[in-house]
Design an enzyme around this catalytic site. Sequence first.
Site, PDB file in Angstrom:
ATOM      1  N   LEU A  10      57.480  40.619  44.734  1.00 41.10           N
ATOM      2  CA  LEU A  10      56.097  40.191  44.959  1.00 41.10           C
ATOM      3  C   LEU A  10      55.271  41.351  45.510  1.00 41.10           C
ATOM      4  CD1 LEU A  10      56.809  36.756  46.687  1.00 41.10           C
ATOM      5  CD2 LEU A  10      56.142  37.149  44.298  1.00 41.10           C
TER       6      LEU A  10
ATOM      7  N   LYS B 188      64.514  41.944  56.271  1.00 43.28           N
ATOM      8  CA  LYS B 188      64.337  40.870  57.260  1.00 43.28           C
ATOM      9  C   LYS B 188      64.563  39.508  56.608  1.00 43.28           C
ATOM     10  CE  LYS B 188      61.382  43.084  60.674  1.00 43.28           C
ATOM     11  NZ  LYS B 188      61.402  44.481  60.214  1.00 43.28           N
TER      12      LYS B 188
ATOM     13  N   THR C 147      45.528  32.858  72.276  1.00 43.77           N
ATOM     14  CA  THR C 147      44.752  33.223  71.081  1.00 43.77           C
ATOM     15  C   THR C 147      44.636  32.067  70.092  1.00 43.77           C
ATOM     16  OG1 THR C 147      46.706  34.243  70.086  1.00 43.77           O
ATOM     17  CG2 THR C 147      45.160  35.728  71.189  1.00 43.77           C
TER      18      THR C 147
ATOM     19  N   ASP D 244      33.246  26.296  55.237  1.00 42.06           N
ATOM     20  CA  ASP D 244      32.362  27.465  55.138  1.00 42.06           C
ATOM     21  C   ASP D 244      31.258  27.162  54.139  1.00 42.06           C
ATOM     22  OD1 ASP D 244      33.951  29.404  56.747  1.00 42.06           O
ATOM     23  OD2 ASP D 244      35.442  29.072  55.182  1.00 42.06           O
TER      24      ASP D 244
ATOM     25  N   ILE E 200      38.989  33.391  71.641  1.00 38.44           N
ATOM     26  CA  ILE E 200      39.886  34.240  72.437  1.00 38.44           C
ATOM     27  C   ILE E 200      40.704  35.107  71.481  1.00 38.44           C
ATOM     28  CG2 ILE E 200      41.752  34.351  74.144  1.00 38.44           C
ATOM     29  CD1 ILE E 200      40.841  31.778  75.335  1.00 38.44           C
TER      30      ILE E 200
ATOM     31  N   ASP F 118      31.154  26.748  59.522  1.00 40.31           N
ATOM     32  CA  ASP F 118      30.311  27.949  59.537  1.00 40.31           C
ATOM     33  C   ASP F 118      29.243  27.775  58.469  1.00 40.31           C
ATOM     34  OD1 ASP F 118      31.841  29.256  61.462  1.00 40.31           O
ATOM     35  OD2 ASP F 118      33.140  30.214  59.975  1.00 40.31           O
TER      36      ASP F 118
ATOM     37  N   ASP G 211      38.577  25.667  58.138  1.00 42.01           N
ATOM     38  CA  ASP G 211      37.240  25.249  58.545  1.00 42.01           C
ATOM     39  C   ASP G 211      36.429  24.981  57.281  1.00 42.01           C
ATOM     40  OD1 ASP G 211      36.759  27.746  57.492  1.00 42.01           O
ATOM     41  OD2 ASP G 211      35.671  28.533  59.203  1.00 42.01           O
TER      42      ASP G 211
ATOM     43  N   LYS H 276      60.986  41.047  47.168  1.00 45.98           N
ATOM     44  CA  LYS H 276      60.395  42.381  46.990  1.00 45.98           C
ATOM     45  C   LYS H 276      59.667  42.548  45.658  1.00 45.98           C
ATOM     46  CE  LYS H 276      63.123  45.841  47.797  1.00 45.98           C
ATOM     47  NZ  LYS H 276      64.418  46.506  48.099  1.00 45.98           N
TER      48      LYS H 276
HETATM   49  N1  DCP Z   1      35.914  37.061  55.977  1.00 44.49           N
HETATM   50  C1  DCP Z   1      36.297  38.396  55.855  1.00 44.49           C
HETATM   51  N2  DCP Z   1      36.761  39.081  56.933  1.00 44.49           N
HETATM   52  C2  DCP Z   1      36.886  38.467  58.130  1.00 44.49           C
HETATM   53  C3  DCP Z   1      36.513  37.111  58.274  1.00 44.49           C
HETATM   54  C4  DCP Z   1      36.028  36.438  57.171  1.00 44.49           C
HETATM   55  O1  DCP Z   1      36.208  38.961  54.760  1.00 44.49           O
HETATM   56  N3  DCP Z   1      37.352  39.144  59.181  1.00 44.49           N
HETATM   57  C5  DCP Z   1      35.420  36.338  54.802  1.00 44.49           C
HETATM   58  C6  DCP Z   1      36.570  36.017  53.871  1.00 44.49           C
HETATM   59  C7  DCP Z   1      36.921  34.610  54.239  1.00 44.49           C
HETATM   60  C8  DCP Z   1      35.566  34.037  54.554  1.00 44.49           C
HETATM   61  O2  DCP Z   1      34.853  35.100  55.176  1.00 44.49           O
HETATM   62  O3  DCP Z   1      37.552  33.937  53.167  1.00 44.49           O
HETATM   63  C9  DCP Z   1      35.622  32.809  55.426  1.00 44.49           C
HETATM   64  O4  DCP Z   1      36.310  33.099  56.619  1.00 44.49           O
HETATM   65  P1  DCP Z   1      37.337  32.071  57.249  1.00 44.49           P
HETATM   66  O5  DCP Z   1      37.784  32.655  58.545  1.00 44.49           O
HETATM   67  O6  DCP Z   1      36.752  30.705  57.294  1.00 44.49           O
HETATM   68  O7  DCP Z   1      38.600  32.152  56.262  1.00 44.49           O
HETATM   69  P2  DCP Z   1      39.091  31.257  55.050  1.00 44.49           P
HETATM   70  O8  DCP Z   1      38.084  30.214  54.700  1.00 44.49           O
HETATM   71  O9  DCP Z   1      39.477  32.211  53.970  1.00 44.49           O
HETATM   72  O10 DCP Z   1      40.416  30.581  55.568  1.00 44.49           O
HETATM   73  P3  DCP Z   1      40.547  29.268  56.497  1.00 44.49           P
HETATM   74  O11 DCP Z   1      41.088  28.178  55.619  1.00 44.49           O
HETATM   75  O12 DCP Z   1      41.497  29.651  57.566  1.00 44.49           O
HETATM   76  O13 DCP Z   1      39.203  28.942  57.038  1.00 44.49           O
HETATM   77 MG    MG Z   2      37.289  29.022  56.131  1.00 44.21          MG
HETATM   78 MN    MN Z   3      34.925  30.196  58.427  1.00 42.47          MN
END
Ligand code: DCP
Ligand code: MG
Ligand code: MN
Length: 337
Positions: free
Chosen positions: A62, A72, A101, A192, A106, A258, A190, A60
Site C-alpha cells: 500500500l 511493526k 488532547t 463542514d 487543546i 464548521d 464534524d 507494504k
Molecule cells: N484541512 C486541511 N488541513 C488542516 C485542517 C483541515 O487541509 N490542518 C481541510 C481538509 C479537511 C477539511 O479541511 O478535509 C475539513 O477539516 P476537518 O478537520 O473537519 O477534517 P475532515 O472533515 O476531513 O475529517 P473529520 O471527519 O474528522 O471531520
Molecule cells: Mg470534518
Molecule cells: Mn471541520
Amino acid sequence: MAKRKLADDSPNSGICDMLNELAEYEKNINRSTPKFKVYKKAMQAIAGHSTKITSGAEAKKLDGVGTKIGEKIDEFLSTGKLERVEKIRADESHVAMSLLTKVTGIGPAAAQKLYKDGITSLDELRNNLDKLNHHQKIGVKYLNDFNQRIPREEVEDIFKLVAAGIKEVDEKIEYKVCGSYRRGAATCGDVDVLITHPDYMSQSLKSKSGLFLKRVVDNLSSSNILIDTLSHGESKYMGVCVLPSATDSPTRIHRRIDIRIIPKDQYFCGLLYFTGSDTFNQSMRAKCLEEGFTLNEYSLRKMGSTGVPGEHLPITCERDIFDFIGMDYVEPEDRKS
Ligand code: DCP
Ligand code: MG
Ligand code: MN
C-alpha cells in the site's frame, strides 16, 4: 481531527489503532510532525483497505506503508501487541496528554503546559476551567459528544436544517457539505459547510463576507440549531449544533460544525481545500510546487522565475485545478492521501 478512531469498521482496526497510538505519541510527546505524518498516512492507507491484512509484506504494497511499519505490523500480527506501544502506554505523561488532547482546542503545546501544571485527568481539568480559553471550555463541556463519530445520515439531517436556515437568509447563497462527508465517509468527525454568494467576490469589501456568514449563523442560532460558538471570525465559524428534539433522531448528541464562506471567484479552490483530506491537500500542494505552482484555499498561481507567485489562474471547477498542474482528476471519494 485525528482524535477519534477512524477505522472502527475496518477489518484492520487493530493495526490502525496501533498506528494511531504511535502517531499520537510522536505528535504529543516527541513533537515530531514528520513521524506523526508517516504513521497517520500509513494508518489511512490501511484503514481504506477492505480486506484483512495478514503480513507486513502485504501492507507494504500500500502507498504510504514502508519497511519499518511493515515490521511493526508483523510483530503485531504474530504477538498481538507491539513492544513499543506497551512502553508508550506505561508513559504517564503520554497517557495524560492523549487524554487532554481529546478536548477540542487543546493541542500538544497546551496539553504539555497543563500537564506541567499538574493536570492529568478530566476531573482535574473540570476543576481548573480558569486555565482554559473559551474554545477549550466548550470542548470540555461536550467532550463525550464530540468524541463520537457522526453517522452520515445524521450529517444529512443536520444539513437539511442548515440549508433551510441559509435559504431564509438569502436564496442566492450556495452551500455544500465538504470534509469527510463529501469524500463519502460512513461517519464524520464534524459537519463542514462551505457557503458562497454571487455578490461576494474576492474584490468585495471584506465586511461583506462577515455579513453573509454572520446572518447565517445568527439565523441558525435563533432557531437553536447552533447552540454554542467556539470561534466566529470574518470567514470562518466554528461551533456546536444539535438536531431539535422534534426530529425523530434517536439521539441528541451535540455535534461540531464548521461553516466557512469563500468568495465566489475563489469557490473551487475553497471547495477543494475544504473537501480534503488534509493529507491529500498536503500531497496536492507538494505536487503543485513541483510543477511550479502554488495552491491554497483561495487560489492557484503560477510561480514566476523570481519565486514570486503570479495572478490567480482562472478556475471554473475543481477539475481546472488538476488540469493546470497536469494531475489526473481525483474524485472526492478517492482523495485519501
Ligand atoms: N484541512 C486541511 N488541513 C488542516 C485542517 C483541515 O487541509 N490542518 C481541510 C481538509 C479537511 C477539511 O479541511 O478535509 C475539513 O477539516 P476537518 O478537520 O473537519 O477534517 P475532515 O472533515 O476531513 O475529517 P473529520 O471527519 O474528522 O471531520
Ligand atoms: Mg470534518
Ligand atoms: Mn471541520
